[in-house]
Each structure stands twice: as structure tokens, then as C-alpha cells.
Design an enzyme around this catalytic site. Structure first.
Site, PDB file in Angstrom:
ATOM      1  N   TRP A 104     -21.210 -21.032  15.292  1.00 41.46           N
ATOM      2  CA  TRP A 104     -20.441 -19.846  15.670  1.00 41.46           C
ATOM      3  C   TRP A 104     -19.725 -20.073  16.999  1.00 41.46           C
ATOM      4  O   TRP A 104     -20.045 -19.461  18.023  1.00 41.46           O
ATOM      5  CB  TRP A 104     -21.374 -18.626  15.768  1.00 41.46           C
ATOM      6  CG  TRP A 104     -22.060 -18.279  14.479  1.00 41.46           C
ATOM      7  CD1 TRP A 104     -21.637 -18.554  13.207  1.00 41.46           C
ATOM      8  CD2 TRP A 104     -23.312 -17.577  14.336  1.00 41.46           C
ATOM      9  NE1 TRP A 104     -22.538 -18.074  12.287  1.00 41.46           N
ATOM     10  CE2 TRP A 104     -23.568 -17.464  12.949  1.00 41.46           C
ATOM     11  CE3 TRP A 104     -24.223 -17.034  15.243  1.00 41.46           C
ATOM     12  CZ2 TRP A 104     -24.719 -16.824  12.458  1.00 41.46           C
ATOM     13  CZ3 TRP A 104     -25.358 -16.389  14.750  1.00 41.46           C
ATOM     14  CH2 TRP A 104     -25.592 -16.287  13.374  1.00 41.46           C
ATOM     15  N   ASN A 142     -12.530 -23.762  11.238  1.00 36.55           N
ATOM     16  CA  ASN A 142     -12.073 -22.630  10.437  1.00 36.55           C
ATOM     17  C   ASN A 142     -12.136 -21.288  11.148  1.00 36.55           C
ATOM     18  O   ASN A 142     -11.300 -20.426  10.919  1.00 36.55           O
ATOM     19  CB  ASN A 142     -12.924 -22.562   9.162  1.00 36.55           C
ATOM     20  CG  ASN A 142     -12.585 -21.378   8.294  1.00 36.55           C
ATOM     21  OD1 ASN A 142     -11.480 -21.278   7.780  1.00 36.55           O
ATOM     22  ND2 ASN A 142     -13.528 -20.445   8.151  1.00 36.55           N
ATOM     23  N   GLU A 189      -8.890 -19.489   1.845  1.00 35.47           N
ATOM     24  CA  GLU A 189      -8.363 -20.069   3.080  1.00 35.47           C
ATOM     25  C   GLU A 189      -7.991 -19.028   4.137  1.00 35.47           C
ATOM     26  O   GLU A 189      -8.076 -19.281   5.336  1.00 35.47           O
ATOM     27  CB  GLU A 189      -7.122 -20.932   2.761  1.00 35.47           C
ATOM     28  CG  GLU A 189      -7.493 -22.207   2.013  1.00 35.47           C
ATOM     29  CD  GLU A 189      -6.282 -22.952   1.453  1.00 35.47           C
ATOM     30  OE1 GLU A 189      -5.131 -22.585   1.784  1.00 35.47           O
ATOM     31  OE2 GLU A 189      -6.490 -23.901   0.676  1.00 35.47           O
ATOM     32  N   ASP A 202     -11.200 -15.691  11.306  1.00 34.74           N
ATOM     33  CA  ASP A 202     -10.557 -16.810  10.623  1.00 34.74           C
ATOM     34  C   ASP A 202      -9.270 -17.220  11.338  1.00 34.74           C
ATOM     35  O   ASP A 202      -8.270 -16.485  11.331  1.00 34.74           O
ATOM     36  CB  ASP A 202     -10.255 -16.401   9.180  1.00 34.74           C
ATOM     37  CG  ASP A 202     -10.116 -17.596   8.275  1.00 34.74           C
ATOM     38  OD1 ASP A 202     -11.157 -18.157   7.879  1.00 34.74           O
ATOM     39  OD2 ASP A 202      -8.968 -17.985   7.973  1.00 34.74           O
ATOM     40  N   ARG A 231     -18.383 -34.660  11.179  1.00 33.54           N
ATOM     41  CA  ARG A 231     -18.712 -33.895   9.986  1.00 33.54           C
ATOM     42  C   ARG A 231     -17.917 -32.602  10.143  1.00 33.54           C
ATOM     43  O   ARG A 231     -18.035 -31.903  11.152  1.00 33.54           O
ATOM     44  CB  ARG A 231     -20.215 -33.642   9.933  1.00 33.54           C
ATOM     45  CG  ARG A 231     -20.706 -32.880   8.689  1.00 33.54           C
ATOM     46  CD  ARG A 231     -20.732 -31.383   8.935  1.00 33.54           C
ATOM     47  NE  ARG A 231     -21.321 -30.643   7.832  1.00 33.54           N
ATOM     48  CZ  ARG A 231     -21.345 -29.310   7.754  1.00 33.54           C
ATOM     49  NH1 ARG A 231     -20.831 -28.587   8.731  1.00 33.54           N
ATOM     50  NH2 ARG A 231     -21.891 -28.702   6.741  1.00 33.54           N
ATOM     51  N   ASP A 233     -17.027 -28.978   9.231  1.00 38.35           N
ATOM     52  CA  ASP A 233     -17.587 -27.775   8.615  1.00 38.35           C
ATOM     53  C   ASP A 233     -16.521 -26.996   7.823  1.00 38.35           C
ATOM     54  O   ASP A 233     -15.339 -27.030   8.168  1.00 38.35           O
ATOM     55  CB  ASP A 233     -18.129 -26.888   9.752  1.00 38.35           C
ATOM     56  CG  ASP A 233     -18.909 -25.695   9.244  1.00 38.35           C
ATOM     57  OD1 ASP A 233     -19.946 -25.916   8.592  1.00 38.35           O
ATOM     58  OD2 ASP A 233     -18.479 -24.549   9.505  1.00 38.35           O
ATOM     59  N   LYS A 236     -13.085 -26.566   3.125  1.00 28.78           N
ATOM     60  CA  LYS A 236     -12.291 -26.011   2.028  1.00 28.78           C
ATOM     61  C   LYS A 236     -11.701 -24.647   2.367  1.00 28.78           C
ATOM     62  O   LYS A 236     -10.941 -24.081   1.578  1.00 28.78           O
ATOM     63  CB  LYS A 236     -13.124 -25.942   0.750  1.00 28.78           C
ATOM     64  CG  LYS A 236     -14.155 -24.841   0.646  1.00 28.78           C
ATOM     65  CD  LYS A 236     -14.702 -24.874  -0.765  1.00 28.78           C
ATOM     66  CE  LYS A 236     -15.959 -24.152  -1.114  1.00 28.78           C
ATOM     67  NZ  LYS A 236     -16.393 -22.964  -0.484  1.00 28.78           N
ATOM     68  N   GLU A 257     -17.143 -30.913   4.671  1.00 31.59           N
ATOM     69  CA  GLU A 257     -18.038 -30.080   3.863  1.00 31.59           C
ATOM     70  C   GLU A 257     -17.192 -29.306   2.858  1.00 31.59           C
ATOM     71  O   GLU A 257     -16.494 -28.364   3.230  1.00 31.59           O
ATOM     72  CB  GLU A 257     -18.808 -29.093   4.751  1.00 31.59           C
ATOM     73  CG  GLU A 257     -19.736 -28.206   3.946  1.00 31.59           C
ATOM     74  CD  GLU A 257     -20.065 -26.859   4.600  1.00 31.59           C
ATOM     75  OE1 GLU A 257     -21.091 -26.284   4.261  1.00 31.59           O
ATOM     76  OE2 GLU A 257     -19.266 -26.373   5.438  1.00 31.59           O
ATOM     77  N   GLY A 261     -19.875 -27.533  -6.459  1.00 34.15           N
ATOM     78  CA  GLY A 261     -20.398 -28.548  -7.375  1.00 34.15           C
ATOM     79  C   GLY A 261     -19.349 -29.072  -8.340  1.00 34.15           C
ATOM     80  O   GLY A 261     -19.677 -29.483  -9.446  1.00 34.15           O
ATOM     81  N   ASP A 326     -28.297 -26.230   5.181  1.00 31.28           N
ATOM     82  CA  ASP A 326     -27.865 -25.063   4.420  1.00 31.28           C
ATOM     83  C   ASP A 326     -28.599 -24.879   3.100  1.00 31.28           C
ATOM     84  O   ASP A 326     -28.368 -23.880   2.404  1.00 31.28           O
ATOM     85  CB  ASP A 326     -26.359 -25.172   4.108  1.00 31.28           C
ATOM     86  CG  ASP A 326     -25.500 -24.910   5.331  1.00 31.28           C
ATOM     87  OD1 ASP A 326     -25.934 -24.141   6.212  1.00 31.28           O
ATOM     88  OD2 ASP A 326     -24.398 -25.487   5.409  1.00 31.28           O
TER      89      ASP A 326
END
Ligand SMILES: *[C@@H]1O[C@H](CO)[C@@H](O)[C@H](O)[C@H]1NC(C)=O
Ligand SMILES: *[C@@H]1O[C@H](CO)[C@@H](O)[C@H](O)[C@H]1NC(C)=O
Ligand SMILES: *[C@@H]1O[C@H](CO)[C@@H](O)[C@H](O)[C@H]1NC(C)=O
Ligand SMILES: *[C@@H]1O[C@H](CO)[C@@H](O)[C@H](O)[C@H]1NC(C)=O
Ligand SMILES: *[C@@H]1O[C@H](CO)[C@@H](O)[C@H](O)[C@H]1NC(C)=O
Ligand SMILES: *[C@@H]1O[C@H](CO)[C@@H](O)[C@H](O)[C@H]1NC(C)=O
Ligand SMILES: *[C@@H]1O[C@H](CO)[C@@H](O)[C@H](O)[C@H]1NC(C)=O
Ligand SMILES: *[C@@H]1O[C@H](CO)[C@@H](O)[C@H](O)[C@H]1NC(C)=O
Length: 539
Positions: A104, A142, A189, A202, A231, A233, A236, A257, A261, A326
Site C-alpha cells: 500500500w 498500479n 485497468e 488507481d 517482481r 505487482d 494486469k 504478477e 489461471g 497471497d
């Protein structure tokens, strides 16, 4: 204590001594990563306070604590760590507790003082490099977080934007809406994660000022702290074409990340960033091993084959894992140690870069977040009589041996040899033949490798490096192996093992190639004279 990036314009005198070459995806492929939740790994002063994960509060772990315990990590064979996001987070408490996990961000130009000072983070980086290890930092682009200023139902919610540095005002953000349709990529997004109690503001990553801020931020972060990999976060949740320039500003390996699936969905992100955390395979592996005999190991084959076909660079650059911060730990569902050992073996025998989530080696059993973020110090960093520590140590040693024995190991994709049962899996990645099963300790299973697989001539002796037991193929090169206690097997030709090595040396018949294991050790003192296809040549 607050730290301003501007202060780093004055380079410290130790800058050159701490500099290592920017690490590319290729440089990462022979590595193995140990993931820590910084707040939960170790305290710098060595104390061992209680830590109730359900409280969702800081427990005291910090960068100095990691520095003090690098030997614990390295002794298991890991040569990279992944740490929690490092920037200043929302202070105090929120409807979801404290920001002990680091996801955060509030002020990206300042560090999280709970984890230490800028000097502490630099010390961590140089301590790692001094041991030939890499530093991967988790980064959040993000969103940023501030508690809403008005708890009444006002919409859109109001915030003290001055806390959100360097973004300042509402026009740096997408208009507030929460994501409600994950099939609508615009929604994913441009709407917000979180909820009205704790909205994740956002960032408007369509706004060029915001974009440029993020690009220069990541460039400075990587260079100020000599970071070797990132890495990324919630990748997507930002448009794909934001990422290539972000990655080039970072200049190091980036793994995103993409929490889904679905290989086809994840695939384009392997062009936008170096690669992705291999979630599709993770779900298949988790389901296969935690669902008793109805677990279907063939789904792993299906997912990996899709990913090998669809991902840029196949699966060679993916982060391969079975646990993380997670998701529930394997042992929250299944405690049969044979099954646990099988699941833990997976990341080390496939194409990707193995990642072990701290605490798995100690047998931790936490379920869903926040239970899966236990304090490692409560284990006492004990490695004696810890079968899973031994297991992971062996897996790391075996992988290093495979890499040094066969120069094609890192660039030839794993293949699957079809088995009659959905409870078994046979994965060939020479010199490895890994035989996995979800049958459990009271099962009796067998694997069968036909001569048509072309793996063996029939003249070799194979060693299961997990037990040092040997098996021999038939004269036609076929192989039949059974396991009475459901343990995994990682077979290597005796010839691929060194008589003077640490891995089943009594069964070894090889003279012993010079391993890559020591590569990178003493790098600081060595002169790098050349780089040949990702392998550093030291003089
Ligand atoms: C160790 O550090 C923690 C966290 O900063 C602090 O709460 C604790 O008092 C310290 N313990 C000792 C013995 O110094
Ligand atoms: C919170 O919002 C309500 C409703 O708009 C308003 O009446 C109130 O004054 C606001 N409180 C603060 C502290 O801004
Ligand atoms: C873009 O963001 C900057 C601050 O980051 C802000 O000053 C500017 O108004 C924004 N532009 C638009 C069109 O919203
Ligand atoms: C997708 O989401 C966006 C943002 O919430 C919204 O404006 C748009 O109408 C949605 N599109 C569809 C087809 O639902
Ligand atoms: C997987 O993702 C692709 C690309 O976004 C999409 O077309 C497809 O419908 C998804 N498959 C499933 C089963 O959701
Ligand atoms: C376990 O198997 C059942 C039945 O095949 C299936 O419905 C369920 O989704 C599986 N659960 C997991 C976690 O794999
Ligand atoms: C197991 O998974 C494979 C691959 O998805 C599938 O073809 C097969 O039908 C599944 N078998 C069972 C018993 O569920
Ligand atoms: C090395 O790996 C390649 C690719 O898998 C394989 O074809 C070759 O037989 C292996 N060599 C040895 C000596 O294992």
C-alpha cells in the site's frame, strides 16, 4: 525517518564497489529465489517477538534482519532473494490492518522506515552481492493508498492527496469506480482495487505525467539500490503497452504478477515484461497435489505445454512457485509429507526460475492471507532435523549440477512422458528425469518410460538424488520405477554426478564438471572480462 531520492544525486563513495552489471533475464535463469515478507523474516536486533498474523500488524522484521540471516538462505542453495515492496506505505491502521506487507504505497519517493533506512537497504544489496546473490524488489505501480478522509458515504471518496507523493491531486488518478467485471479489461485497468473502506487509488497510467514519473522513479530506484530484478505487482491492472518502457527504464529482469489461471491471457505480458509469475501452472500444481487422488497431474502437463507454446521465450523466464504471500500454503490443505515433498520439487525440475516462499522449508502451514505470513524467527532458523530444509537444499544442489553438466539444460524445454495414471507425472529435462506423484505416503505407484522416449540406451545407471538409490533402465532403454511411499524421485545419470561432489558422490561415476555453483561468489573482487551467452567469464 524519511528519505528523499534527491539525496542520492550525491553518489556515495562506495558506489563503485557496490556496482554490479544490470542483471538480465538470461542472468537470472540459473538462479533460485527465496521470497521473504520483509516484516516477517527476521529482526535486525535478533529478538523474537510473538507475531499474531490475524492482527495484520507490523511484527518487526526489517532489512538488517535479512542481512543477518543471509547465510541461512544461502546455505540452502539460494542465490537470490525477493523482498517486499520498499517504499513508504500508508501509516497507522486501515480497515484491513497495517501495511506490514508493503503493498500500500503512499510516498514512492520515501522508504518504509519500518524496514530500515536507505543505508540499510544499500547494505542489504551489497551484502547480497558480496555473497554472489541477487536482489529482487517487489514494486507496486498500479495504485497508491490513503485512508478516506470522510467515512460517511460520499462518492467519489475524498482523500488527503498531499500524502500521496509525488502525485498530489485527484487528476493523477482514474475516476473512482471499483472493478466489477474481470472480463472487461478496461474495467480491470481503469477501475480500482479494494473497497470503500480501503480503496486502492488507481493511478492514471494513461496520463503522460504520471507515466514519466513512474519511469524515472523505477530507473532511480534500481540504480540507487543496485537492484538486480523486479517482481511487478498487479501488472494486469495496467495497460500492456505501459510496461515495455517501464522495463527498459528498470534495465533489469522483470517478472509480472498476472494473477489468472489462463495462459492465453497471461501470454502477451511475457512480451511487455521479461516474463510472468507462472500462475496458470501454479493453480494446476496446487490442485493436483491438494485434492487427494482426484487431483489430476495431467492438468500440469496441459498448462505447461500451453505456456511453452504461447509465452515469449517459452517458460524459461517464468517465476515458478507453489506458495506465496497471497495464497494458502500447501500444508494448510495437505500435510502428508510425501505429497508436500512432491509439490516442493516442481519449481526445481521445470523450465522456470524456482521461487521458494520463506517458511515452506520450516513446514509452515498458514492458510489464506493473512495466516500465510507467519514470522520465520519463531522457527529459530533451525536447520537441524528439518527434512524440508534438507529437501530444498538437495533440489538446489541437483539443479546446479544439472546446469553445469549439460549446457543445454537452461535452454531446452521440459517434456512430459505420458503415464497411464493421472496420479503420476514424468518430466524429462536432461540430465533430470523427475517422477512425481500425488498418491501420498501410503500409496504404491509406478512410472513407466518406454524405450521410444529415447532417453536412455540401457547402459547407464540412474541415481535418485533425493535418496541416492540407483535404478537401471532395461537393455532396450525403457525404464520402470516404483515408489512405495509416494516420494518424488529426481533421477540423474550417475555419470552426471561428480565423485568429488556433494550429491550422492558414492553413486557418482562422473569426473565432475566445474559447477556454476561458485559463480558469482567473489564477483566483487573479480574482473569481469567478458559475457558469453549470459555466462560471466571471470579472470
Ligand atoms: C528489537 O527491535 C524491536 C523492533 O524495532 C524492538 O521493538 C525491540 O524492543 C528490540 N529489542 C531489543 C532487545 O533491543
Ligand atoms: C463528510 O461528508 C458528509 C456528506 O457529504 C459531510 O456532511 C461532512 O461534512 C463530511 N465530513 C468531513 C469531515 O469532511
Ligand atoms: C496528469 O497528471 C498530472 C499530475 O501527475 C496533473 O497535473 C495533470 O493535470 C494530469 N492531466 C490530466 C489531463 O488529467
Ligand atoms: C468496460 O468497463 C468500462 C470501465 O468501467 C466501462 O466504461 C465500459 O462501459 C465497459 N464495457 C462494457 C462492454 O461493459
Ligand atoms: C483466456 O483468455 C483469453 C484471452 O484473454 C480469452 O479469450 C479466453 O476466453 C480466456 N479463457 C477462459 C477459459 O476464460
Ligand atoms: C478437487 O476435485 C474436485 C472433483 O474433481 C473438483 O471439483 C475440485 O475443483 C477440485 N479442487 C481442487 C482444489 O482442485
Ligand atoms: C485430467 O486432465 C487432462 C488434461 O486436462 C484431461 O484430458 C483428463 O480428462 C483429466 N482426467 C480426469 C480423470 O479428470
Ligand atoms: C543435454 O540436454 C540435451 C537437451 O535436452 C539432450 O539432448 C542431451 O542428450 C543432453 N546431454 C547429456 C549429456 O545429458
Amino acid at each position: 525517518m524519511k528519505y528523499s531520492w534527491a539525496a542520492t544525486a550525491v553518489a556515495s563513495s562506495s558506489f563503485l564497489a557496490n556496482t554490479v552489471l544490470a542483471a538480465s533475464a538470461d542472468d537470472w535463469t540459473n538462479r533460485a529465489i527465496y521470497q521473504v515478507v520483509t516484516d516477517r523474516f527476521a529482526l535486525g536486533n535478533g529478538s523474537s517477538p510473538s507475531c499474531d498474523t490475524s492482527q495484520k500488524k507490523y511484527c518487526g522484521g526489517n532489512w538488517q534482519g535479512i542481512i543477518n540471516n543471509l547465510d541461512y538462505i544461502q546455505s540452502m542453495g539460494f542465490d537470490a532473494i525477493w523482498i517486499s515492496p520498499v517504499v513508504e506505505n500508508v501509516q497507522g491502521t486501515t480497515t484491513e490492518g497495517e501495511a506490514y506487507h508493503g503493498y500500500w504505497p503512499q510516498n514512492i519517493n520515501s522508504l518504509n522506515s519500518n524496514f530500515g533506512s536507505a543505508d540499510d537497504l544499500k547494505s542489504l544489496s551489497s551484502a547480497l552481492h558480496g555473497k554472489g546473490m541477487y536482489l529482487m524488489v517487489d514494486v507496486v505501480v498500479n495504485h497508491v493508498v490513503a485512508n478516506p478522509t470522510n467515512t460517511s458515504s460520499v462518492w467519489p471518496e475524498t482523500f488527503d492527496y498531499s500524502q500521496l507523493q509525488p502525485f498530489g491531486g485527484s487528476n493523477s488518478f482514474h475516476t473512482q469506480c471499483f472493478i466489477d467485471d474481470y472480463n472487461n479489461q478496461t474495467d480491470v485497468e481503469q477501475c480500482w482495487l479494494g473497497d470503500s473502506g480501503l480503496p486502492l487509488l488507481d493511478l492514471d497510467t494513461e496520463n503522460s505525467t504520471v507515466v514519466d514519473t513512474m519511469y524515472s522513479w523505477i530507473k532511480n530506484l534500481v540504480s540507487d539500490y543496485n537492484i538486480d530484478g523486479l517482481r511487478v505487482d498487479t501488472a494486469k491492472h495496467i495497460r500492456q503497452d505501459f510496461w515495455p518502457d517501464f522495463a527498459s527504464n528498470a534495465g533489469v529482469y522483470t517478472v509480472g504478477e498476472i494473477l489468472i489461471g489462463n495462459v492465453t491471457y497471461a501470454a502477451p505480458y511475457t512480451k511487455a515484461l521479461d516474463s510472468v509469475l507462472d500462475y496458470p501452472t501454479y493453480y494446476a500444481v496446487y490442485d493436483a497435489f491438494t485434492n487427494g487422488t482426484s487431483g489430476n497431474m495431467s492438468v500440469i502437463t496441459e498448462m505447461v505445454t500451453q505456456a511453452q507454446d504461447q509465452y515469449n521465450h517459452g517458460t524459461f523466464y517464468v517465476g515458478s512457485f507453489v506458495e506465496n504471500q497471497d495464497n494458502p500454503r500447501i500444508q494448510s490443505t495437505v500435510t502428508d509429507q510425501s505429497i508436500v515433498k512432491n509439490a516442493m520439487t516442481w519449481p526445481f525440475i521445470n523450465d522456470g526460475i524456482p521461487i521458494l516462499y520463506y517458511g515452506q522449508e520450516q513446514g509452515y502451514q498458514g492458510g489464506n492471507d493473512p495466516a500465510n505470513r507467519e514470522a520465520l524467527w519463531l522457527s529459530g532458523f533451525n536447520t537441524e532435523n528439518k527434512p524440508l530444509v534438507t529437501h530444498v537444499k538437495t533440489l538446489n544442489a541437483a539443479r546446479k549440477q544439472a546446469i553445469s553438466y549439460n549446457s543445454s539444460f537452461l535452454t531446452t524445454k521440459a517434456s512430459f512422458i505420458s503415464q497411464s495414471s493421472t496420479s503420476t507425472l514424468a518430466v524429462s529435462k536432461p540430465p533430470f528425469l523427475a517422477l512425481l506423484t500425488n498418491g501420498g505416503s501410503s500409496s504404491s505407484v509406478s512410472w513407466s518410460i518406454p524405450s521410444s522416449a529415447g532417453l536412455y540406451t540401457g547402459s547407464e545407471t540412474l541415481v535418485d538424488v533425493l535418496t541416492c538409490e540407483t535404478v537401471t533402465p532395461s537393455s532396450d532403454g525403457s525404464l520402470s520405477v516404483s515408489a512405495s511411499s509416494g516420494l518424488p524421485k529426481v533421477l540423474m545419470p550417475a555419470e552426471a554426478l561428480s565423485k568429488s561432489g556433494s550429491l550422492c558422490s558414492s553413486q557418482a561415476s562422473g569426473s565432475g564438471a566445474v559447477g556454476l555453483k561458485g559463480l558469482g561468489m567473489g564477483l566483487m573482487g573479480a574482473v569481469v572480462v567478458g559475457i558469453v551467452s549470459g555466462v560471466m567469464v571471470l579472470a
